[in-house]
Design a protein around this motif. Structure first.
Motif, PDB file in Angstrom:
ATOM      1  N   ALA A 106       0.762  -1.191  -0.177  1.00 45.71           N
ATOM      2  CA  ALA A 106      -0.069   0.100  -0.061  1.00 45.71           C
ATOM      3  C   ALA A 106       0.755   1.105  -0.155  1.00 45.71           C
ATOM      4  O   ALA A 106       0.532   2.218  -0.700  1.00 45.71           O
ATOM      5  CB  ALA A 106      -0.829   0.193   1.268  1.00 45.71           C
ATOM      6  N   TRP A 143       1.947   2.195  -3.426  1.00 46.30           N
ATOM      7  CA  TRP A 143       0.724   2.550  -4.456  1.00 46.30           C
ATOM      8  C   TRP A 143       0.320   3.928  -3.891  1.00 46.30           C
ATOM      9  O   TRP A 143       0.038   4.725  -4.608  1.00 46.30           O
ATOM     10  CB  TRP A 143      -0.048   1.552  -4.074  1.00 46.30           C
ATOM     11  N   SER A 152       3.041   6.717  -4.995  1.00 37.44           N
ATOM     12  CA  SER A 152       2.673   7.017  -6.551  1.00 37.44           C
ATOM     13  C   SER A 152       1.410   8.066  -6.643  1.00 37.44           C
ATOM     14  O   SER A 152       1.517   8.854  -7.548  1.00 37.44           O
ATOM     15  CB  SER A 152       2.745   5.806  -7.306  1.00 37.44           C
TER      16      SER A 152
END
Length: 56
Positions: A24, A27, A30
């Motif tokens: 996570a 992710w 980004s």
């Protein structure tokens, strides 16, 4: 202020959170490049994960 989760509940789910935090975090970092106003919330979550990791 009323706490959202008890210490018992956090203890039960802490390991699952830590396992998922690796994926996570990449992710979320980004995605935050697009909306930087959420950076303080990400940092708050990362700090909590760091404290949980120190317990395990």
């Amino acid at each position: 202020m009323r706490r959202r989760h008890s210490n018992f509940w956090i203890g039960l789910y802490a390991q699952a959170w830590l396992d998922d935090m690796d994926v996570a975090t990449l992710w979320l970092e980004s995605g935050l490049q697009l909306s930087g106003n959420k950076q303080p919330y990400l940092q708050q979550g990362l700090d909590a994960a760091f404290h949980l990791q120190s317990l395990f």
